[in-house]
Each structure stands twice: as C-alpha cells, then as structure tokens.
Scaffold this motif. Structure first.
Motif, short mmCIF file in Angstrom:
data_model
loop_
_atom_site.label_atom_id
_atom_site.label_comp_id
_atom_site.label_asym_id
_atom_site.label_seq_id
_atom_site.Cartn_x
_atom_site.Cartn_y
_atom_site.Cartn_z
N ASN A 1 0.82 -1.32 -0.09
CA ASN A 1 -0.07 -0.24 0.04
C ASN A 1 1.02 1.16 -0.05
O ASN A 1 1.88 1.11 0.28
CB ASN A 1 -0.95 0.18 1.38
CG ASN A 1 -0.14 0.29 2.59
OD1 ASN A 1 0.18 1.29 2.73
ND2 ASN A 1 -0.09 -0.89 3.21
N ASP B 1 -2.86 6.17 -1.11
CA ASP B 1 -2.56 4.75 -1.10
C ASP B 1 -3.50 4.53 -2.44
O ASP B 1 -2.90 3.59 -3.53
CB ASP B 1 -3.74 4.19 -0.10
CG ASP B 1 -3.83 2.70 -0.29
OD1 ASP B 1 -2.62 2.02 -0.60
OD2 ASP B 1 -4.70 1.95 -0.11
N GLN B 2 -4.63 5.19 -2.84
CA GLN B 2 -5.46 4.77 -3.98
C GLN B 2 -4.63 5.30 -5.42
O GLN B 2 -4.67 4.70 -6.43
CB GLN B 2 -6.67 5.62 -4.22
CG GLN B 2 -7.80 4.85 -3.18
CD GLN B 2 -7.99 3.47 -3.38
OE1 GLN B 2 -8.30 3.02 -4.38
NE2 GLN B 2 -7.56 2.83 -2.16
N LYS C 1 -1.76 2.89 -6.11
CA LYS C 1 -2.13 1.60 -6.84
C LYS C 1 -2.69 2.11 -8.17
O LYS C 1 -2.28 1.22 -9.06
CB LYS C 1 -3.46 1.28 -5.94
CG LYS C 1 -3.10 0.57 -4.74
CD LYS C 1 -4.18 0.27 -3.83
CE LYS C 1 -3.85 -0.43 -2.63
NZ LYS C 1 -5.08 -0.43 -1.61
N TRP D 1 -0.97 -0.06 -11.48
CA TRP D 1 -1.70 -0.87 -12.67
C TRP D 1 -1.65 -0.11 -13.79
O TRP D 1 -1.63 -1.10 -14.91
CB TRP D 1 -3.16 -1.05 -12.10
CG TRP D 1 -3.21 -1.94 -10.95
CD1 TRP D 1 -3.44 -1.71 -9.53
CD2 TRP D 1 -3.00 -3.38 -10.98
NE1 TRP D 1 -3.62 -2.82 -8.85
CE2 TRP D 1 -3.33 -4.01 -9.90
CE3 TRP D 1 -2.62 -4.30 -12.17
CZ2 TRP D 1 -3.20 -5.38 -9.37
CZ3 TRP D 1 -2.70 -5.55 -11.93
CH2 TRP D 1 -3.05 -6.05 -10.51
N PRO E 1 -0.12 -5.07 -5.75
CA PRO E 1 -1.04 -4.21 -4.81
C PRO E 1 -2.58 -4.69 -5.32
O PRO E 1 -2.79 -5.06 -6.37
CB PRO E 1 -0.78 -2.56 -5.16
CG PRO E 1 0.44 -2.70 -5.82
CD PRO E 1 0.87 -3.87 -6.48
N TYR F 1 -6.59 -3.99 -6.30
CA TYR F 1 -6.99 -3.16 -7.39
C TYR F 1 -7.44 -1.87 -6.65
O TYR F 1 -7.76 -2.05 -5.54
CB TYR F 1 -8.45 -3.75 -7.67
CG TYR F 1 -8.09 -4.75 -9.06
CD1 TYR F 1 -7.03 -5.24 -9.08
CD2 TYR F 1 -9.22 -5.05 -10.35
CE1 TYR F 1 -6.81 -6.02 -10.74
CE2 TYR F 1 -8.93 -5.91 -11.21
CZ TYR F 1 -7.79 -6.40 -11.27
OH TYR F 1 -7.63 -7.38 -12.26
N PRO F 2 -7.22 -0.80 -7.37
CA PRO F 2 -7.74 0.44 -6.77
C PRO F 2 -9.47 0.36 -6.59
O PRO F 2 -9.82 -0.35 -7.13
CB PRO F 2 -7.38 1.65 -7.67
CG PRO F 2 -6.94 0.90 -9.00
CD PRO F 2 -6.87 -0.54 -8.85
#
Length: 711
Positions: free
Chosen positions: A336, A354-355, A358, A362, A392, A394-395
C-alpha cells in the motif's frame, strides 16, 4: 539534465529595502556596489535608498544628516568595521530572492533552502540600476553580431526550426511557474482537457486535490507541483496534438508553427528544471515525482522517443517500489502507499496516496503488457505476483470525489464510476499473466507443445469472457441519440475547439456542453474507456491467436513426424488424446481469427473520431498492429472472411499509417521530407483529412451493414 537552479530568478538589487537609518543606507549602497562596480552608480543607489525614506542624499554636494558630517560618512564608506553588518555583502540566494524571504546566509545551503530540500544557488544575474551604459550596450551588440553572423555560404536568415526553438526556449533568468507553459487562460482549458480525455485511461492525479493546488497557484511555491503540471500538459499534447495547435498558431506565425513535439519537449524541460541537479539523491521521493515520471515517459512514447520513454517509465516503477513495495509481514498482505515511509512520527493512513499509488502501478502494468504484445523487446520488467511479493490490490471502484485522506466513501452498488472501465482494462491484460510469467522465468519453449496450446486457449477464453460482464454504459451499442446522448452532439454541430485565447471560445465548442451538463462529460469519458476496452481486448485476443499459430509452426517444423505433421492441419485420429485436443484448439483459434477481423471492423464502425483522437497515439497503434497482423499473415492461416476483407484492411492500415506520420513527431509530407520539428499548413490539413478519411471509412462500413454477428 541542466544544473541550473529549480527556480532561477532575475533580481534587481533593491538597496532601499534595507534602509531605515543612516548605517543601513550605507549597507544598501554597499550591496548595490557589489553588482554595479563603479562609484557613480554606488552614489546613485545610495541616493535612491535615502530618497525612499525621506533622508537627505549622500551624493556629492548633497545635504548630510545633522548628526553626521561628510568626513564621518566618508570614513564609514571606507571602513565597514564601524558597523560589523557592513561586512556581510552576500546577497540572498536565488530561491529566497524569488520567494522574497530572508536568506539565512550563515551556511550553504541556507535554512529556507534546506527546509524546502532544493538547491541553494547564486546563479541569477544582477541587474544594473539606472539607464543602460551606452558603451556596455555597444559591446554586447557587437558580440551578438559576431555570434549571429552566418558561416560563409549559408543563408543569413534563421531556419524555422531554430526560430521555433528560440521562441520556446526556457530562459535561464525566467521565474518558472505555470505560465512558463502557457498563459493561464489557455492552461485552464488544457487542464480541463486532461481530466476529460486523458484521466479516464490514466486516472491520476487525484482530481479534487490537484485542482485545489492549481487554484492556489502552488506552481509558484512547490516545484514538485509545477513539474507534475508540466508533465501532464506534455502528455496531453503528445496524445492529442490538436489541443494546443490554435494556441501555438496565435503565438507564432503560420510558417514558423512548430509541431506539437516542440511543446512536449518544452514541458519536459520545465519539469526537469523543477527537479534540479540533485533530484536523483532527493529523499524522500513522492507520488508527485512518480506521476511526473510516468507522464514524461508517456509523452516521450507518443512522440516516438522510445529510449527516453523507457528511462522515465522504468524510473516510475522504481519510485513506486520505493514508496509502497515491501515484503509483507503476514501472509496475504498487499503493498500500500498510504503510510509515510520517512516520517519521524507515525501519521494517519492517507487513502488518497494509497489509491493514487495503486492506480499508478496498475497503469504501468497495462503499459508493460501492451509493449509485451507489440514488441519482443521490453526492458521494463514487472515480476509476476507471488504470495511473498504480491501486487497491490485493485484501486477502489469509486470516483475521486469519494476519496478523502481519512476515508474512502463507497458508492452505491452498480454505480459505473470512472474506475469501472479502468478495472476492466486491468482484467483484460492480466489474462496474459501465465504467458508473461513463463516467458520471464524459463521461456515458452521449455513447456511441451500440448501445455503451450492449453495455456494459450485458456488465456484467449478468459479475455473473450471479460466483456460479457460490462455494464450497459460500457457496451458497444447503437449510435442513436436515445441510447447515446453524445450522438446528438455530432448532429448539432458541436465539436472540440482548441484554445483560441485571447479570443473567446466559440459557442459551438464542446466544452460549453460538458461544463453545463456534467453528465455529458461522464458519457464522453465512458465512450473513451469503451474504445480502449474493446481495442485492448481485440489486441489481446489477436496476441493469443497469433502466438498460438507461431508456436504451432515451430512445433511442426521441429517434429515433422508428429501426428499433426503427418496429418496436415490437425486431421489426426481422434483416439490420440493430444492430437484431439489440438484439433479442437486449432479450430477454435482459426475461428477466432475470423472473428477478430469481423470485430475489428465493427469496433471501428462504433467509435467516433471525437472518442478516438484524444488517445489516438495508443489506440491507433493497437488497431494498426491487429490489422497488419491479419493482413500480412501466411495465406494458409487466412479464412474466407479474412480473404474477403483484405481490401478493407489495406485501406484501414493506409489511413492509420498516414495518421501516425502526421502525429506529434512524424515527418512533414511536403515533397516527402522537410523539417521533422515543423508542421506546415499542408501537414495540418493532411492530418485533419486523414481523420476525415477514417471517419468516412467507418461510415461506409456502417452503411454497408458490416458483417453479420456481434462481439
């Protein structure tokens, strides 16, 4: 990378800023003397300082303060030890001068620069007060004339390329901020364009946070933000060259109009200047740094600078690993990006970081898999996910507005967010996990042919099944106004109009509609994601099919006495289990090639230029790769539909290749050559004509009824 400071600033030595009494007046005059280096100018500077505070001038013949005679004043100017402050003749550093703050010059770097973690430099040019010295100006003019004199036999007039580069060169004396990229009215439109057209496929930065920073003009106070902004605009221009064309035209005469690649290079230069010479050793790095590197890499890839793109994208992966990848303490834990690695004290978990972290990871993986499909050379290796070193998660499937630093607010079940399409794209490319893992570990050739074909079949079936779960908003459907609110825009004459500042945007600019009706903006973003999903799925299906046939040919060459080799194209006896499997898989793959031809033309018939052009640099290349593979394949692999469609595929490839040549970095088409950094009026007309040709091709196909069947 330039070693110049992140924010070089030209500064006049404002002597009166220090003056509040007689001694400070002399200090100010001494500061001015450091840059001016002549006694006449020294007196002039001191007089200016005194005049600001209503004190009598100290020049020759001027009245002195009542408590100071001329002898005392002369002594003070000769002997600064009377006031120890007069020995401190150092000026403020470049950054403190630009920020108008007190420079702690007791150490280098000074305290403000240490706190900002930027280079503490003294490179800015000091400017002389008063009118220009005619002798100095004459000497400068003579030097310039010598430098500008052309070599014998060459034209004295500058080339359009040099003129364009000169116009876009970042002055080492300029204060870098957002307006170094473009005027703020233009920049505001380009930021809107980025979040409308690019953000659906590369969903970072966090839009509410970025827009707040942009409104607060953090480009003036935070170099990282200016670097991120510059890289975002560069990626937009590289992917959607028309987004700045009108602006560039308004800044330069038509015959000097540079291609978009010049603007991309300019944005990259600004971003690199903000990093400074010591950026590689900067700690801690941030997600802003990672996003900047990603967009610099994307812009380089779209302008056919592949070596540069590899450097920046590999740099992005390194930063992401540094910021979030750690061996989990417990089984099942995933990386994360919400913890502050370098914080002295524990800080609350930051969900925005964090989002975004990620999403960056990806997005990198999607690009990596695309390169894996298009070429055998892929220097950026992303190792397969393992229990000990997992990818990580998935968002979250939520829009940016629902992500706050302290929480992620989940949207209603069934909501189609801007991340919905992004997550489906991840699903498509992760069907390649088995093949990529095997290739990185030992190579496909180490696996028996019977296992190879099963692996390829399973990957193909997984990729085909993904679109069955798409929500209606992301399905290819009718282009009627009832099912697609944007269809009415084509009929109403609304269209994308690049910035025409200082003039007003015309009323038929598409922005007027999407600003007044946010639902239309989201629908447009769905259309962009829809185009990406179906083109990516076609490219992935084509990859599985062609790899199957390539590996099968290798197997038959190496094993001519196998059941398949003896019986031609999988007509071996069905009592041979492996041969029976190959017959089934062979027929599946042969049928799939025919479906890909059909689906490719159908997808093109459903995607308008409005939704294809902004991300055309990536989508056009994928489409051309699929079409070229189908057209140029061995004759014995082609089915009836592929043979029937050869002429249509040839026309499509011709149009797509023309679009690539007139993109942001293609060569001019006039007389088959020209300056690759310049776009002539003929080039611009040609590009628009090629887009029109593609649209006409799509309409002709749709009018003819296409092929029966659907995706």
């Amino acid at each position: 990378m330039s070693a110049s400071p992140p924010f070089p600033a030209s500064s006049h030595t404002t002597a009166h800023a220090y003056a509040s009494n007689g001694l400070e007046i002399l200090q100010a005059a001494s500061d001015a003397a450091q840059a001016i280096q002549n006694s006449e100018a020294l007196q002039h500077a001191a007089a200016q300082a005194v005049g600001q505070h209503g004190v009598a001038h100290v020049g020759p013949g001027a009245e002195m303060p009542a408590h100071m005679d001329s002898g005392q004043n002369s002594a003070m100017m000769r002997d600064p030890t009377i006031n120890p402050k007069l020995t401190r003749l150092r000026r403020a550093c470049d950054m403190c001068s630009m920020r108008k703050v007190k420079c702690d010059d007791s150490n280098i770097p000074c305290r403000p620069c240490r706190e900002l973690n930027v280079d503490c430099t003294y490179n800015r040019e000091t400017k002389r007060r008063g009118p220009p010295n005619k002798h100095a100006e004459a000497a400068k003019a003579a030097k310039k004339a010598r430098v500008d004199t052309p070599i014998s036999g060459l034209s004295a007039s500058p080339s359009p390329q040099n003129a364009a580069k000169t116009l876009l060169t970042i002055s080492s004396d300029a204060v870098l901020d957002a307006e170094s990229i473009a005027p703020m009215p233009v920049l505001e439109l380009l930021v809107d364009d980025f979040f409308t057209y690019i953000h659906p496929l590369a969903p970072f930065p966090h839009e509410p946070t970025f827009r707040q920073s942009f409104a607060n003009r953090e480009d003036r106070t935070r170099p990282e933000f200016l670097g991120l902004l510059s890289s975002m605009i560069g990626a937009l221009v590289a992917s959607f060259p028309r987004s700045v064309r009108e602006h560039l035209k308004s800044q330069h005469s038509t015959h000097l109009f540079p291609k978009a690649v010049v603007m991309v290079d300019k944005c990259r230069d600004i971003a690199l200047h903000t990093r400074g010479a010591r950026w590689p050793v900067k700690q801690p790095k941030t997600l802003d740094d990672a996003m900047t590197s990603y967009f610099l890499g994307l812009g380089a890839a779209y302008t056919i600078q592949y070596n540069v793109a590899r450097i920046f994208l590999s740099e992005t992966l390194t930063l992401i690993r540094e910021l979030g990848f750690k061996r989990p303490k417990h089984q099942g834990e995933q990386p994360n990006f919400g913890h502050e690695t370098y914080a002295n004290e524990p800080l609350p978990f930051n969900h925005i970081k964090d989002q975004i972290g990620k999403r960056i990871f990806w997005c990198l993986l999607l690009g990596n898999r695309t390169i894996f499909q298009l070429t055998s050379h892929n220097d950026m290796v992303i190792a397969p996910s393992t229990p000990n070193l997992p990818y990580p998660a998935y968002p979250e499937n939520v829009d940016d507005i629902c992500i706050q630093a302290n929480e992620v607010m989940h949207q209603a079940d069934g909501s189609v967010t801007l991340l919905t399409g992004f997550r489906f794209a991840i699903d498509i490319y992760t069907t390649m996990n088995g093949i990529v893992s095997l290739e990185l570990a030992y190579g496909m050739s180490t696996l028996p042919w019977a296992d190879q074909r099963i692996l390829l079949r399973d990957g193909l079936m997984a990729a085909k099944s993904i679109i069955d779960n798409l929500p209606p908003e992301l399905q290819l459907g009718s282009s009627s106004a009832d099912s697609n609110p944007l269809a009415s825009l084509d009929e109403s004459g609304m269209q994308y109009v690049p910035p025409v500042w200082p003039n007003m945007q015309p009323t038929h600019d598409l922005r007027n509609v999407i600003k007044a009706h946010p639902v239309r903006r989201r629908q447009l973003q769905y259309e962009i994601q829809k185009a990406n999903i179906f083109v990516s799925q076609l490219a992935t299906r084509s990859y599985f099919v062609e790899l199957y046939f390539d590996l099968r040919d290798i197997h038959l060459t190496e094993h001519p006495n196998s059941a398949e080799g003896q019986n031609g194209d999988s007509k071996a006896p069905l009592n041979d289990h492996h041969a029976g499997d190959d017959k089934e898989i062979y027929e599946l793959m042969s049928t799939e090639r025919e479906l890909i031809v059909q689906n490719l033309l159908m997808v093109l018939g459903c995607i308008s230029q409005r939704n294809l052009e902004p991300n055309g640099r990536s989508l056009v290349e994928k489409i051309r790769q699929v079409a070229s593979t189908l057209l140029n394949d061995a004759p014995h692999r082609k089915g009836p539909l592929a043979v029937k469609s050869e002429e249509a595929l040839e026309q499509l490839i011709e149009i797509l290749m023309k679009l690539e040549k007139t993109g942001p970095a293609g060569e001019t088409t006039k007389n088959g050559g020209g300056d690759p950094n310049q776009m002539t009026a003929e080039d611009e007309d040609a590009e628009l004509r090629h887009w029109a040709d593609l649209r006409e091709y799509q309409l002709r196909f749709a009018a003819a009824g296409g092929f029966s069947g659907g995706l």
